[in-house]
Design an enzyme around this catalytic site. Structure first.
Site, PDB file in Angstrom:
ATOM      1  CE  LYS A 118       3.228  -2.186  -0.911  1.00 57.63           C
ATOM      2  NZ  LYS A 118       1.803  -2.482  -0.833  1.00 57.63           N
TER       3      LYS A 118
HETATM    4  N1  GLU Z   1      -0.521  -0.912   1.704  1.00 57.89           N
HETATM    5  C1  GLU Z   1      -1.851  -1.359   1.435  1.00 57.89           C
HETATM    6  C2  GLU Z   1      -1.850  -2.426   0.346  1.00 57.89           C
HETATM    7  O1  GLU Z   1      -0.871  -3.063   0.110  1.00 57.89           O
HETATM    8  C3  GLU Z   1      -2.793  -0.205   1.158  1.00 57.89           C
HETATM    9  C4  GLU Z   1      -2.436   0.643  -0.010  1.00 57.89           C
HETATM   10  C5  GLU Z   1      -3.289   1.888  -0.164  1.00 57.89           C
HETATM   11  O2  GLU Z   1      -4.192   2.082   0.623  1.00 57.89           O
HETATM   12  O3  GLU Z   1      -3.015   2.643  -1.091  1.00 57.89           O
HETATM   13  O4  GLU Z   1      -2.855  -2.712  -0.257  1.00 57.89           O
END
Ligand code: GLU
Length: 429
Positions: A118
């Site tokens: 993240k």
């Molecule tokens: N931000 C989204 C999540 O928390 C998608 C992450 C992604 O597609 O890599 O799952």
């Protein structure tokens, strides 16, 4: 409790809602359930790589500002790191680290070959011009150039970011390495290799898990009363799809407050209204104004927190009336509130399952890009639905077989698969 491995300079959140400690606590519970080796548990409780870069940027008025940009890579035993980039004032390294860990379990649970990551910058994107946001995003990407890549770490949109930021990231990365690399991000615009269905994917996944949970109770979506906190990309897509499936969306809220209509809100009209009203639902009619706090305790069948973490807490959990809570946001229910909900047999569809539709379609986007073959939306939705329903059924089966709550079952599956992969790969050197 597993000791937090984060730098001490990071501002501590109040102990009972520290997102990283909460994430470690769920990991510890799963470890106990699976009788995992203490060494493996120790490894999994630490992010593999924590990167914080300074992002100097010039504001439109000439002022120089220096922002901090984080990227946390939690664990890559299953494949490249994967996870969103968040632009929100409440971003901290602790939060990003917790969310990176959740991504690891989420990808493992869904059976997609990624590790968790993240990223985030603590800014309110509404307070920056488009040009400023572009400069921030490009410098952030440039600083992370050695840490990301289509087989290294693949960012995606998250709160406060969208296809636009992904296009800037893709372009910056490509210019730096000297050739076009669409696979470095997912959630891109269609014009540069994005996938059909990606924008609605997280909301669609929420709708699918709610539909499956209702089916297990012998009910359908028809006429079911739903309250949704948050009307951003995820909340609004979930609202539209649930509305189309016959559910009655009785309340929706955004940052400044919410709107309630016992007969069910006109969701297409509300979507059009928010587009004209700075993305806020406040003032929509027909409907009665309610607060964000009131929304959470309304009499309804399904409650969908689709905004920030720590919304359902020890303070308000006893007033929650829903029978199903689908965590469209990451971590909207605190540890203590979760314990209470489980004691009341309220079905909590945990974040790592309920909101996994987004990363699943990110995976499908990456697969399409790597194979240079692009699918129609029907195929994308079908493949995604298959993975979501399969994961839902596996979690319910695990919960039944082990006699454990749904969240613990989801974590046990995710953590168990990562632990298995870790021990198969072994420790180097
Ligand atoms: N931000 C989204 C999540 O928390 C998608 C992450 C992604 O597609 O890599 O799952």
């Amino acid at each position: 409790m597993i000791a937090s491995s984060l730098p001490s300079w990071e501002t501590a959140s109040p102990a009972h809602i520290c997102p990283f400690d909460q994430a470690c606590s769920y990991l510890e519970q799963a470890g106990k359930e699976l009788k995992l080796d203490a060494g493996i548990l120790e490894v999994l409780s630490h992010p593999h790589k924590v990167v914080t870069v300074s992002i100097p940027m010039k504001r439109d008025n000439g002022e120089i500002q220096v922002l901090a940009g984080h990227r946390v890579q939690h664990c890559d035993v299953l494949g490249p790191y994967k996870g969103g980039i968040r632009y929100h004032p409440a971003v901290t390294l602790r939060e990003v680290s917790a969310l990176a860990m959740l991504m690891t379990w989420k990808c493992a649970l869904l059976g997609i070959p990624y590790g968790g990551a993240k990223g985030g910058i603590a800014i309110d994107p509404k307070k920056y011009s488009v040009g400023e946001l572009e400069r921030i995003t490009r410098r952030y990407t440039s600083e992370l150039i050695k840490d990301i890549g289509p087989s290294v770490d693949i960012p995606a949109p998250d709160m406060g970011t969208s296809a636009r930021e992904m296009a800037w990231m893709m372009d910056t990365y490509s210019v730096n390495v000297g050739h076009a690399v669409p696979g470095v991000v997912t959630g891109k615009p269609l014009s540069i290799g994005g996938s059909r269905g990606r924008e609605m994917a997280t909301g669609r996944g929420v709708m699918i898990t709610v539909r499956e949970a209702l089916a297990d109770m012998g009910k359908s979506l028809q006429g079911v009363r739903v309250a949704i906190q948050g009307f951003g990309n995820v909340g609004s897509a979930a609202a539209i799809l649930l509305h189309q499936a016959g559910a009655k969306i009785i309340a929706v809220s955004t940052g400044g407050g919410g709107v309630y209509d016992d007969y069910g809100l006109d969701i297409p009209a509300l979507k059009a209204y928010t587009a004209q009203n700075h993305r806020s639902v406040v003032g929509f009619s027909p409907g009665v104004a309610i607060s964000n706090a009131e929304l959470l305790t309304l009499p309804c069948d399904v409650l969908i927190p689709a905004a920030l973490e720590n919304q359902i807490t020890e303070e308000n959990v006893k007033e929650v009336q829903a029978r199903i809570i689908a965590e469209a946001a990451n971590g909207p229910v605190t540890l203590a509130a979760n314990q209470y909900l489980e004691s009341q047999n309220i079905t909590v569809l945990p974040d790592i399952l309920a909101n996994a539709g987004g990363v699943v379609v990110s995976y499908l986007e990456w697969v399409q890009g790597l194979s240079y073959v692009f699918w129609d939306e029907e195929r994308v939705n079908r493949e995604m639905e298959q993975l979501m329903v399969q994961a839902y059924r596996q979690v319910m089966q695990e919960s039944k077989t082990r006699g454990i709550p749904i969240r613990l079952a989801a974590y046990s599956l995710g953590v168990g698969r990562v632990a298995q992969a870790w021990s198969d790969r072994g420790l180097y050197p």
